[in-house]
Design a protein around this motif. Sequence first.
Motif, PDB file in Angstrom:
ATOM      1  N   LYS A 126      -2.838  -3.365 -10.445  1.00 64.20           N
ATOM      2  CA  LYS A 126      -2.215  -4.615  -9.992  1.00 64.20           C
ATOM      3  C   LYS A 126      -1.964  -4.584  -8.490  1.00 64.20           C
ATOM      4  CE  LYS A 126      -1.047  -7.905 -11.479  1.00 64.20           C
ATOM      5  NZ  LYS A 126      -1.605  -9.279 -11.383  1.00 64.20           N
ATOM      6  N   PHE A 127      -1.461  -3.491  -7.983  1.00 63.75           N
ATOM      7  CA  PHE A 127      -1.216  -3.382  -6.544  1.00 63.75           C
ATOM      8  C   PHE A 127      -2.514  -3.515  -5.745  1.00 63.75           C
ATOM      9  CE2 PHE A 127       2.859  -0.817  -7.411  1.00 63.75           C
ATOM     10  CZ  PHE A 127       3.657  -1.929  -7.207  1.00 63.75           C
TER      11      PHE A 127
ATOM     12  N   VAL B 191      -3.264  -7.272  -5.647  1.00 67.43           N
ATOM     13  CA  VAL B 191      -2.283  -7.990  -4.818  1.00 67.43           C
ATOM     14  C   VAL B 191      -2.513  -7.701  -3.339  1.00 67.43           C
ATOM     15  CG1 VAL B 191       0.156  -8.040  -4.190  1.00 67.43           C
ATOM     16  CG2 VAL B 191      -0.511  -8.199  -6.597  1.00 67.43           C
ATOM     17  N   GLU B 192      -2.736  -6.445  -3.021  1.00 68.43           N
ATOM     18  CA  GLU B 192      -2.955  -6.061  -1.622  1.00 68.43           C
ATOM     19  C   GLU B 192      -4.216  -6.717  -1.065  1.00 68.43           C
ATOM     20  OE1 GLU B 192      -3.852  -2.047   0.997  1.00 68.43           O
ATOM     21  OE2 GLU B 192      -3.038  -1.846  -1.034  1.00 68.43           O
ATOM     22  N   ASP B 193      -5.269  -6.773  -1.885  1.00 65.44           N
ATOM     23  CA  ASP B 193      -6.515  -7.403  -1.448  1.00 65.44           C
ATOM     24  C   ASP B 193      -6.300  -8.879  -1.127  1.00 65.44           C
ATOM     25  OD1 ASP B 193      -9.493  -7.412  -1.122  1.00 65.44           O
ATOM     26  OD2 ASP B 193      -9.398  -8.768  -2.838  1.00 65.44           O
ATOM     27  N   ILE B 194      -5.546  -9.578  -1.973  1.00 70.04           N
ATOM     28  CA  ILE B 194      -5.250 -10.992  -1.733  1.00 70.04           C
ATOM     29  C   ILE B 194      -4.439 -11.158  -0.449  1.00 70.04           C
ATOM     30  CG2 ILE B 194      -3.896 -12.958  -2.565  1.00 70.04           C
ATOM     31  CD1 ILE B 194      -4.726 -12.140  -5.404  1.00 70.04           C
ATOM     32  N   MET B 195      -3.464 -10.300  -0.244  1.00 75.68           N
ATOM     33  CA  MET B 195      -2.629 -10.401   0.959  1.00 75.68           C
ATOM     34  C   MET B 195      -3.445 -10.202   2.229  1.00 75.68           C
ATOM     35  SD  MET B 195       0.823  -8.389  -0.272  1.00 75.68           S
ATOM     36  CE  MET B 195       1.982  -9.157  -1.414  1.00 75.68           C
TER      37      MET B 195
ATOM     38  N   ASP C  76       0.832  -1.202   0.000  1.00 80.26           N
ATOM     39  CA  ASP C  76       0.000   0.000   0.000  1.00 80.26           C
ATOM     40  C   ASP C  76       0.873   1.262   0.000  1.00 80.26           C
ATOM     41  OD1 ASP C  76      -2.669   1.240   0.186  1.00 80.26           O
ATOM     42  OD2 ASP C  76      -2.014   1.889   2.170  1.00 80.26           O
ATOM     43  N   ASP C  77       1.961   1.240   0.751  1.00 78.48           N
ATOM     44  CA  ASP C  77       2.860   2.391   0.792  1.00 78.48           C
ATOM     45  C   ASP C  77       3.627   2.560  -0.520  1.00 78.48           C
ATOM     46  OD1 ASP C  77       2.085   3.138   3.282  1.00 78.48           O
ATOM     47  OD2 ASP C  77       4.008   2.779   4.275  1.00 78.48           O
ATOM     48  N   VAL C  78       4.087   1.447  -1.097  1.00 73.87           N
ATOM     49  CA  VAL C  78       4.763   1.520  -2.395  1.00 73.87           C
ATOM     50  C   VAL C  78       3.821   2.129  -3.432  1.00 73.87           C
ATOM     51  CG1 VAL C  78       5.742   0.167  -4.307  1.00 73.87           C
ATOM     52  CG2 VAL C  78       6.333  -0.410  -1.941  1.00 73.87           C
ATOM     53  N   GLN C  79       2.590   1.664  -3.425  1.00 68.73           N
ATOM     54  CA  GLN C  79       1.578   2.157  -4.355  1.00 68.73           C
ATOM     55  C   GLN C  79       1.333   3.654  -4.143  1.00 68.73           C
ATOM     56  OE1 GLN C  79      -2.251   0.390  -3.728  1.00 68.73           O
ATOM     57  NE2 GLN C  79      -3.071   1.036  -5.701  1.00 68.73           N
TER      58      GLN C  79
END
Length: 332
Positions: free
Chosen positions: A225-226, A229-233, A190-193
């Motif tokens: 994409k982020f 990915v974040e939702d899956i994590m 989330d921070d990278v995004q």
Amino acid sequence: MAPETSVEISDLRGWSGQVGRSGTHLFEGHGYALRNINDPEFGRIMDLIKGDYSRLLPALHDMLLASSENMDRAKNALEITANDYVDVDRKLAGSLAGADGDVPVGLADDGVADGFNDPSAPTEHLKDPVRGDQEIPTVSFGILWDRVCDLLVTLGGPDPRTKVATLLAGDIPKATGQADAWRRLAEFIDDVQGNLAGGQTAISKTWTGGASAAAAGHFQSWDTKFDRVEDIMRKTAQYLDDAAKQAVNLAQNATDAFVLIVSLLTAAFTKASIPLYGQAYLAAKGWEAFKLYKGVVTVVNVFFTLLRSIVNLFISAIGEFGRESLPTPPKA
């Protein structure tokens, strides 16, 4: 006539540097996942998820590594683009600047890159995961057998009650620890995004034209994409936490029911020889034992329903984490 393409070189280079830092952060996230999300063995009670989880882990590791590599390629493409813009021969082939062709470019360079400092520090989230405080249930085999177990422990041997409870509940600390690592990794992403989104907003103010639009489209793909990915994590973290809690509850219910069933049937069989009364007593206690058994089966079925949901999540995540699903990096 105003130029159709404009760019402030210092800003473009500042944006390139920010993209490069994100690539470095993603590489550190890859290392964190290798260290903390790397073991699918949670004990027999969660064996149903073991196979798919063991396939998900390398997919996660490879996705983070590929994301870092692709971000580095995007950084290089931006650097080359900045150089191409100021090159007197306008050698645009092979860089993002090629999208502008022979369009006149308004160049500016005030020597300052504004808006490209990272507002967040993603790697601050990559701390050692907390393994949780879920306690393994206490098992009792009855007064006589408990005394035997206590004697074994006194003599330096293992406690059979703990062995049984651990077998039933699985490795709860490991499961909760990996759940926390998944959660921390989601916050990291989330921070990278957020850092990249801030940089894209900043560069859009001073870079216009075909190359700018191409780059913006590329990073919009990363933003999407982020999100996935974040939702899956986050879901993986929650599911593993839920599974750990339910495993402990199931183990406690199963052991309590087992001890009670043994107690009921032992008492019933001691009285079974009494004419009429003994047979009625045995039937009544047998029915109570059966209801206890059915209750345990119900709890087990609920638990397995959760595990099947987790498996479905893992299967979809493996595809979402594939290298081929990542935004294609620009060719420098």
